[in-house]
Design an enzyme around this catalytic site. Structure first.
Site, PDB file in Angstrom:
ATOM      1  N   GLU A  21       0.826  -1.198   0.000  1.00 15.70           N
ATOM      2  CA  GLU A  21       0.000   0.000   0.000  1.00 15.70           C
ATOM      3  C   GLU A  21       0.866   1.256   0.000  1.00 15.70           C
ATOM      4  OE1 GLU A  21      -3.863  -2.056   2.072  1.00 15.70           O
ATOM      5  OE2 GLU A  21      -2.943  -0.419   3.161  1.00 15.70           O
ATOM      6  N   CYS A  24       3.511   8.417   1.313  1.00 16.92           N
ATOM      7  CA  CYS A  24       3.992   7.436   2.290  1.00 16.92           C
ATOM      8  C   CYS A  24       4.231   6.114   1.556  1.00 16.92           C
ATOM      9  CB  CYS A  24       2.947   7.284   3.391  1.00 16.92           C
ATOM     10  SG  CYS A  24       3.422   6.114   4.671  1.00 16.92           S
ATOM     11  N   CYS A  49       6.046  -7.049   7.400  1.00 16.79           N
ATOM     12  CA  CYS A  49       7.139  -6.574   8.257  1.00 16.79           C
ATOM     13  C   CYS A  49       7.396  -7.647   9.299  1.00 16.79           C
ATOM     14  CB  CYS A  49       6.748  -5.265   8.949  1.00 16.79           C
ATOM     15  SG  CYS A  49       8.121  -4.504   9.859  1.00 16.79           S
ATOM     16  N   CYS A  60       5.999  -5.047  15.983  1.00 20.36           N
ATOM     17  CA  CYS A  60       5.598  -4.011  16.929  1.00 20.36           C
ATOM     18  C   CYS A  60       4.142  -4.280  17.313  1.00 20.36           C
ATOM     19  CB  CYS A  60       5.757  -2.615  16.319  1.00 20.36           C
ATOM     20  SG  CYS A  60       7.473  -2.238  15.913  1.00 20.36           S
ATOM     21  N   CYS A  62       1.010  -2.232  15.650  1.00 14.46           N
ATOM     22  CA  CYS A  62       1.006  -1.933  14.211  1.00 14.46           C
ATOM     23  C   CYS A  62       0.334  -3.070  13.449  1.00 14.46           C
ATOM     24  CB  CYS A  62       2.445  -1.758  13.724  1.00 14.46           C
ATOM     25  SG  CYS A  62       2.527  -1.425  11.946  1.00 14.46           S
ATOM     26  N   CYS A  66      -1.549   5.805   9.734  1.00 13.18           N
ATOM     27  CA  CYS A  66      -0.332   5.150  10.232  1.00 13.18           C
ATOM     28  C   CYS A  66      -0.697   3.841  10.908  1.00 13.18           C
ATOM     29  CB  CYS A  66       0.354   5.985  11.316  1.00 13.18           C
ATOM     30  SG  CYS A  66       0.841   7.584  10.795  1.00 13.18           S
TER      31      CYS A  66
END
Ligand code: SAH
Length: 373
Positions: free
Chosen positions: A98, A111, A118, A122, A125, A345
């Site tokens: 994205e 962005c 990933c 975290c 996220c 985010c």
């Protein structure tokens, strides 16, 4: 029947200026031809060698045979009520990433993602819930900027330009170092997108050796995802902290500033209700921020399905900011954008295939015990 051979053409989007010059030399052409073609690719956004009218016919035919300009394809485009735009881009092999464009009165920020998924895990996220599949190629990273530039160019009723790029989409950019550095060089090259150094920002969860390597390889703004003012809490929120604790991370930031005195550092701090948003946390944070001249960017937590966390209340966010400001430090609150299309985010997920195996390989590779929490 055998499967068709994979394309042996060179994708010109994988090459930075030096790579383009070397490629043109390898086909017996002068370096300045590389520069001409870069202008077609990045200034005029042309994909078709036949349309590059200042090249001779023979060169155009050679390029047709030996090279290609291939970028991710738009799968879905979505426009938020606030003007934020999100593209789900399809990659070869079925994965998707994205890319998000955030228009503001005086700038337009793109962005960009650096990995499919990933592996850093975290806790707050949503990309982490996808696991890790693979690194993006240079072409897939710079291709996001090109795809967005083309799409935004089609919007005629509004001035929509890309003035800033942030490597803050899916993935940890410093774990895809070479491709990210090369793509960032194309973002800043006059023959590429020509952005000023400080308008390209790399955001990292805090890989200390790679922050040092970055200071040698590129002059860009650095954003560091801090999210907690002490190791005990940060170990839980950002498991990478167990490998590179806060003191080591701040020392790396100081070295980055010494090496790149003109580039700025921002610390990102996602505010989660009752977790890291108390006055005591702000006071601890002040002590850390005093060690590195920087700006603090407070990000109200953006929820996603299945998360255990909640966004801090407006009063807590303002109180937290005030404690920092009263200490004479810089702190802004990032306004949530695009959350109606899951573009805010920490809400980027794309489509990550085969993630378990790849996650395991990835963890073995970086030698982390990222699962241990
Ligand atoms: N891996 C890099 C870049 C991707 S994250 C990094 O960690 O910096 C981009 C920013 O969004 C980071 O500061 C990240 O911590 C923040 N973020 C992640 N999830 C979020 C969420 N749910 N709400 C708000 N911000 C989030």
């Amino acid at each position: 029947m055998t499967a068709p051979a994979p394309s042996e053409k060179v994708n010109l989007l994988d090459l930075d200026r030096a790579g383009m010059e070397a490629f043109f030399e390898s086909i017996g052409e002068k370096r300045w031809r590389a520069h001409q073609v870069m202008k077609w690719i990045y200034h005029r956004l042309v994909d078709d060698f036949a349309a590059m009218t200042d090249l001779g016919k023979a060169l155009r035919a050679t390029l047709e045979a030996r090279a290609e300009i291939r970028e991710p394809e738009i799968g879905v485009s979505q426009r938020s009520a606030d003007g934020t735009e999100k593209w789900v881009l399809k990659l070869a092999g079925g994965n998707a990433i994205e890319t998000v464009y955030i228009p503001e009165p005086t700038r337009g920020t793109l962005c960009v993602s650096s990995q499919v998924g990933c592996g850093l895990n975290c806790r707050f996220c949503s990309t982490a819930t996808q696991g890790f599949n693979r690194n993006l190629s240079t072409a897939e990273i710079i291709g996001q900027v090109r795809v967005a530039a083309k799409a935004l160019g089609n919007v005629t009723h509004q001035v929509r330009r890309i003035t800033n790029v942030v490597m803050m989409g899916m993935g940890e950019p410093l774990l895809n170092f070479d491709h990210v550095v090369r793509a960032m060089s194309l973002m800043r090259d006059d023959l590429g997108f020509g952005l000023a150094n400080k308008r390209v920002t790399l955001s990292t969860a805090g890989l200390v050796p790679q922050i040092d390597a970055l200071s040698a390889a590129a002059d860009v703004s650095l954003a560091v995802s801090l999210h907690a003012p002490n190791d005990e809490l940060r170990d839980r929120l950002v498991p990478l902290n167990r490998k590179y604790p806060i003191a080591d991370l701040l020392a790396a930031c100081q070295r980055y500033q010494a090496a790149r005195p003109r580039s700025s550092i921002t610390f990102e701090y996602t505010l989660m209700r009752g977790v890291n948003d108390q006055p005591e946390h702000a006071r601890q944070l002040i002590k850390l921020l005093r060690r590195v001249p920087s700006k603090l960017n407070l990000i109200p937590f953006n929820p996603f399905p299945g998360t255990e966390f909640e966004r801090s209340g407006e009063a807590e966010i303002r109180a937290f900011q005030k404690i920092i400001l009263d200490a004479g430090l810089l702190a802004t609150v990032r306004r949530t954008r695009g959350d109606d299309i899951d573009a805010a985010c920490g809400q980027l997920v794309g489509k990550v295939l085969d993630r378990t195996r790849r996650s395991r390989e990835f963890k073995a590779r970086v030698g982390e015990k990222l699962d241990a929490a």
